[in-house]
Design an enzyme around this catalytic site. Structure first.
Site, PDB file in Angstrom:
ATOM      1  N   LYS A 223       3.263   3.623   2.588  1.00 20.39           N
ATOM      2  CA  LYS A 223       4.305   2.749   3.112  1.00 20.39           C
ATOM      3  C   LYS A 223       4.079   2.527   4.603  1.00 20.39           C
ATOM      4  O   LYS A 223       3.441   3.364   5.241  1.00 20.39           O
ATOM      5  CB  LYS A 223       5.698   3.307   2.824  1.00 20.39           C
ATOM      6  CG  LYS A 223       5.928   4.786   3.107  1.00 20.39           C
ATOM      7  CD  LYS A 223       5.774   5.292   4.509  1.00 20.39           C
ATOM      8  CE  LYS A 223       6.591   4.631   5.580  1.00 20.39           C
ATOM      9  NZ  LYS A 223       6.146   5.087   6.940  1.00 20.39           N
ATOM     10  N   TYR A 308      12.315   4.676   6.235  1.00 18.02           N
ATOM     11  CA  TYR A 308      12.844   5.815   5.489  1.00 18.02           C
ATOM     12  C   TYR A 308      14.368   5.712   5.343  1.00 18.02           C
ATOM     13  O   TYR A 308      14.921   6.008   4.279  1.00 18.02           O
ATOM     14  CB  TYR A 308      12.475   7.125   6.185  1.00 18.02           C
ATOM     15  CG  TYR A 308      11.027   7.500   6.051  1.00 18.02           C
ATOM     16  CD1 TYR A 308      10.534   8.029   4.865  1.00 18.02           C
ATOM     17  CD2 TYR A 308      10.149   7.329   7.110  1.00 18.02           C
ATOM     18  CE1 TYR A 308       9.203   8.385   4.738  1.00 18.02           C
ATOM     19  CE2 TYR A 308       8.806   7.676   6.999  1.00 18.02           C
ATOM     20  CZ  TYR A 308       8.343   8.199   5.805  1.00 18.02           C
ATOM     21  OH  TYR A 308       7.006   8.548   5.681  1.00 18.02           O
TER      22      TYR A 308
END
Length: 478
Positions: A223, A308
């Site tokens: 990511k 996140y």
């Protein structure tokens, strides 16, 4: 272990009379005697479905009450107390992915041990090619293979011949399985490689995912998935056309503490969730690092660490935001933030009146937490997005008392958990829990956050109905 009819008849015949344990072991062999005593003799006295289970999951070993004390005499004549060399009782399934069940020794007053590890033999594990030998690969991912049950490193890709040679030697990678970026496409000719793990600057994710898919390999991509919505769409399309799987490495969704929070929130442990506060901050120091180059990173603190807060909130709630409102800021004159934002503060509106307030910062002391505030309590996770050290606290009222509790779970290596999940998907031909569509949705929301910050107004998002719309099946417990 197979038991011949002749031996079985002998054992049954001898079982009809009283014999000493030593005679019995001499007769049937120590390992076999234990299995026969616990399984075969019992099966002769009862018939039914339990019989079949005993045959496939034999109980072996010797209870402590049957172990004889002995004395060991060394060649020099010293004598010390000892006992027979026997194995404690255990159920041993024949299937490699079923754990051995050891005899119980703890009471229910203390936490129970989890199942023993069930690693697949090395030749049965899924082979990974690691693309990029930077901090994350060398500090976290490669060491994590030591805790994997279904995954193994079999190839490396790097622009540094020196790093390639040394890391390959350290992890037992064949010299012929070391590649440069120029001959990356030759991975298609390596039958040991089933998965390519992309661990590169964000701007390279799309290219190396597409090339990897065209080489016929499944793709695990770090990511953020890419640097734009368009790149994500191209990556998903390339993998579908090549009939390979694509998973984004959202390790938080495989980490036990964060999964526990998800279960508590979705189960309304303390009533319905009302709002979430989430922060992910760290201090940067190197203006020449790729994370501080917009063309390479796609942005600053938002796609790197703010993601996140965004993804974990979506994961915990299971629903999708309908609107965002954001601010960004960079300290004038700070060389770290010539091209990228230093801080992003944003709010997301979710269905049923749930709000999520988030902050990501590149210029403060390390701080990674979130708190889910609910009708009758709260759930708080410190070090929520860190590689280790998660701490889960809850609070609620019981009469006149305000209760604060800390939950302690067994830590699991997050990288091992996510890799083994993807390996399981490859071995069982099923969709990953965090597919490309999950990464694409995050990029849609991040682009709306940047738009809101530029325009100074809320930005509405397309309505998405349902729960876990962009996720695949739940991973098995780690």
């Amino acid at each position: 272990m197979s038991i011949t009819n002749e031996l079985l008849s002998t054992v049954l015949r001898e079982a009809s009379r009283e014999v000493s344990r030593k005679e019995f072991l001499t007769l049937a062999g120590r390992g076999l005697a234990v299995g026969v005593a616990a399984g075969t003799l019992a099966s002769c006295q009862s018939e039914g479905p339990a019989n079949a289970q005993a045959a496939t999951t034999p109980t072996t070993g010797t209870p402590a009450s049957e172990v004889s004390a002995t004395t060991y005499t060394s060649p020099a004549g010293q004598k010390v107390p000892s006992s027979e060399a026997v194995s404690p009782p255990a159920k041993v399934p024949t299937a490699l992915d079923k754990p051995i069940e050891l005899e119980q020794w703890k009471s229910d007053v203390d936490p129970q041990s989890g199942p023993v590890p069930t690693p697949l033999p090395p030749d049965k594990r899924v082979g990974y090619a690691l693309v990029g030998l930077g901090h994350l690969t060398l500090e976290e991912i490669l060491p994590a293979f030591g805790e994997c049950k279904k995954s193994k490193p079999v190839a490396l890709v790097s622009a540094s011949p020196e790093k390639l040679k040394k890391v390959a030697q350290q992890y037992g990678i064949k010299p012929e399985s070391c590649y440069s970026y120029e001959n990356y496409d030759k991975l298609k000719d390596n039958p040991e490689v089933q998965v390519i793990y992309i661990v590169l600057p964000n701007s390279m994710h799309a290219e190396y995912t597409i090339r990897g898919a065209q080489a016929g390999k499944h793709i695990l991509c770090e990511k953020p998935m890419a640097t734009s919505v368009r790149e994500c769409e191209l990556m998903i399309d390339a993998c579908k056309k090549a009939n390979v799987k694509l998973m984004v490495a959202y390790r938080i969704q495989y980490e036990p503490y964060n999964r526990q929070v998800k279960e508590m929130v979705r189960g309304n442990k303390f009533g319905k969730p009302k709002y979430i506060e989430a922060q992910n901050s760290q201090s940067s120091a190197n203006p020449d690092h790729w994370r501080h180059k917009k063309d390479l990173a796609g942005g600053g603190s938002l796609p790197d660490i703010g993601l996140y807060c965004l993804n974990t909130s979506r994961f915990v709630l299971g629903t999708e935001p309908t609107e965002v409102f954001a601010y960004t800021y960079s300290t004038p004159g700070n060389p770290l933030f010539k091209e990228i934002e230093e801080v992003v503060s944003w709010q997301m509106r979710f269905p049923e009146g749930v709000f999520v307030n988030c902050v990501s910062h590149y210029n403060t002391h390390d701080s990674r937490f979130y708190r889910v505030n609910t009708e009758r309590g709260w759930i708080h996770v410190d070090n929520a997005y860190a590689y280790t050290g998660q701490q889960l606290q809850t609070s609620h009222a019981e009469g006149p008392a305000k209760m604060k509790n800390q939950m302690v779970l067994s830590e699991k290596n997050q990288f091992a958990a996510e890799m083994d999940h993807f390996s399981e998907c490859v071995l069982e031909n099923k969709a990953p829990h965090t597919p490309g569509e999950e990464g694409l949705q995050d990029h849609r929301i991040m682009e709306a956050i940047y738009q809101s910050a530029r325009e100074g107004r809320p930005v509405k998002l397309p309505e998405v109905k349902g729960t876990d719309v962009f996720r695949g099946p739940e991973p098995k417990p780690v």
